[in-house]
Design a protein around this motif. Sequence first.
Motif, PDB file in Angstrom:
ATOM      1  N   ARG A  38       1.042  -1.312   0.198  1.00  0.00           N
ATOM      2  CA  ARG A  38       0.145   0.019  -0.016  1.00  0.00           C
ATOM      3  C   ARG A  38       1.001   1.488   0.157  1.00  0.00           C
ATOM      4  NH1 ARG A  38      -3.005  -1.445   4.738  1.00  0.00           N
ATOM      5  NH2 ARG A  38      -3.006  -3.566   4.213  1.00  0.00           N
ATOM      6  N   GLU A  39       1.966   1.248   0.826  1.00  0.00           N
ATOM      7  CA  GLU A  39       2.899   2.341   0.797  1.00  0.00           C
ATOM      8  C   GLU A  39       3.370   2.685  -0.443  1.00  0.00           C
ATOM      9  OE1 GLU A  39       6.821   3.233   3.464  1.00  0.00           O
ATOM     10  OE2 GLU A  39       5.170   1.900   4.118  1.00  0.00           O
ATOM     11  N   HIS A  41       2.673   1.717  -3.484  1.00  0.00           N
ATOM     12  CA  HIS A  41       1.394   1.921  -4.352  1.00  0.00           C
ATOM     13  C   HIS A  41       1.224   3.587  -4.318  1.00  0.00           C
ATOM     14  CE1 HIS A  41      -2.402   2.448  -6.228  1.00  0.00           C
ATOM     15  NE2 HIS A  41      -2.230   1.358  -6.981  1.00  0.00           N
ATOM     16  N   ARG A  42       1.069   4.062  -3.157  1.00  0.00           N
ATOM     17  CA  ARG A  42       0.876   5.267  -2.532  1.00  0.00           C
ATOM     18  C   ARG A  42       2.021   6.183  -3.346  1.00  0.00           C
ATOM     19  NH1 ARG A  42      -0.970   3.980   2.297  1.00  0.00           N
ATOM     20  NH2 ARG A  42       1.056   4.231   3.208  1.00  0.00           N
ATOM     21  N   TYR A  43       3.034   6.001  -2.974  1.00  0.00           N
ATOM     22  CA  TYR A  43       4.252   6.721  -3.453  1.00  0.00           C
ATOM     23  C   TYR A  43       4.104   6.666  -4.997  1.00  0.00           C
ATOM     24  CZ  TYR A  43       8.797   8.189  -4.614  1.00  0.00           C
ATOM     25  OH  TYR A  43      10.031   8.950  -5.427  1.00  0.00           O
ATOM     26  N   ALA A  45       1.709   6.017  -7.083  1.00  0.00           N
ATOM     27  CA  ALA A  45       0.407   6.970  -7.682  1.00  0.00           C
ATOM     28  C   ALA A  45       0.888   8.412  -7.734  1.00  0.00           C
ATOM     29  CB  ALA A  45      -0.621   6.574  -6.828  1.00  0.00           C
ATOM     30  N   ARG A  46       1.344   8.814  -6.526  1.00  0.00           N
ATOM     31  CA  ARG A  46       1.687  10.178  -6.392  1.00  0.00           C
ATOM     32  C   ARG A  46       2.615  10.644  -7.580  1.00  0.00           C
ATOM     33  NH1 ARG A  46       2.545  12.417  -0.528  1.00  0.00           N
ATOM     34  NH2 ARG A  46       2.163  14.341  -1.501  1.00  0.00           N
ATOM     35  N   VAL A  53      -3.607   5.320 -12.036  1.00  0.00           N
ATOM     36  CA  VAL A  53      -3.731   4.333 -11.036  1.00  0.00           C
ATOM     37  C   VAL A  53      -3.568   3.007 -11.635  1.00  0.00           C
ATOM     38  CG1 VAL A  53      -5.253   3.247  -9.569  1.00  0.00           C
ATOM     39  CG2 VAL A  53      -5.511   5.754  -9.961  1.00  0.00           C
ATOM     40  N   THR A  60       3.850  -1.175  -8.753  1.00  0.00           N
ATOM     41  CA  THR A  60       3.668  -1.924  -7.356  1.00  0.00           C
ATOM     42  C   THR A  60       3.869  -3.306  -7.632  1.00  0.00           C
ATOM     43  OG1 THR A  60       2.341  -0.140  -6.430  1.00  0.00           O
ATOM     44  CG2 THR A  60       2.362  -2.031  -5.298  1.00  0.00           C
ATOM     45  N   TRP A 155       7.614  12.716   0.082  1.00  0.00           N
ATOM     46  CA  TRP A 155       6.488  12.065  -0.376  1.00  0.00           C
ATOM     47  C   TRP A 155       6.494  10.734   0.425  1.00  0.00           C
ATOM     48  CZ3 TRP A 155       4.858  12.778  -6.144  1.00  0.00           C
ATOM     49  CH2 TRP A 155       4.329  14.142  -6.288  1.00  0.00           C
TER      50      TRP A 155
END
Length: 193
Positions: A38-39, A41-43, A45-46, A53, A60, A155
């Motif tokens: 998840r972490e 993926h967040r990075y 995506a940003r 996405v 990821t 980030w």
Amino acid sequence: MSAAAVGGMRVVAGDAAVIRESWEVPERFSVLFDRYSREIHRYAARRLGADAVALADDVTAETFLVAFRKRGRYDLRREDARPWLYGIAANLIAKHRRTETRRLRALARVTGPDGEAFEERSVARIDARELQPRLAAALAGLKARERELFLLVAWAELSYEDAAVALGIPVGTVRSRLSRTRAKIRRALGESR
């Protein structure tokens, strides 16, 4: 961290132990995916943009596939696998840097709701949303290695030491490069310091 029952007690395995265990039992590597996907993926995506996405999903998944394939070369003295995973993700994202730079430059050209360009607006009315185009332009103007380091710290919230591991550079280089990068961003935003 993964937990296993040993003598009625719960024991949590660290990242290095999980990687070592995965050499014999490959399925154990999924613990790292569960901990950090998840972490990462967040990075991703940003970095790749809200409209990417699916690409963040791919980055990821590929990050963990590359990590799995390279797990035999992991330095088991490093208990925390996050910097290693961020380094892999950063390399994969680098393949998409041209797209990222184009996206940042396009965002920098965005005009405000009243049709005026950012520079034409009153400084007194600047808020985070209005600052976004200038910040995007500042990020687009950085060298790829400067932008990567800055975003890993800003980030992904990696420490200087973890960013050094992720990028394979000395901590001193992280400190000096980040200092110069922040100065460039301040200048681009018209801040003095």
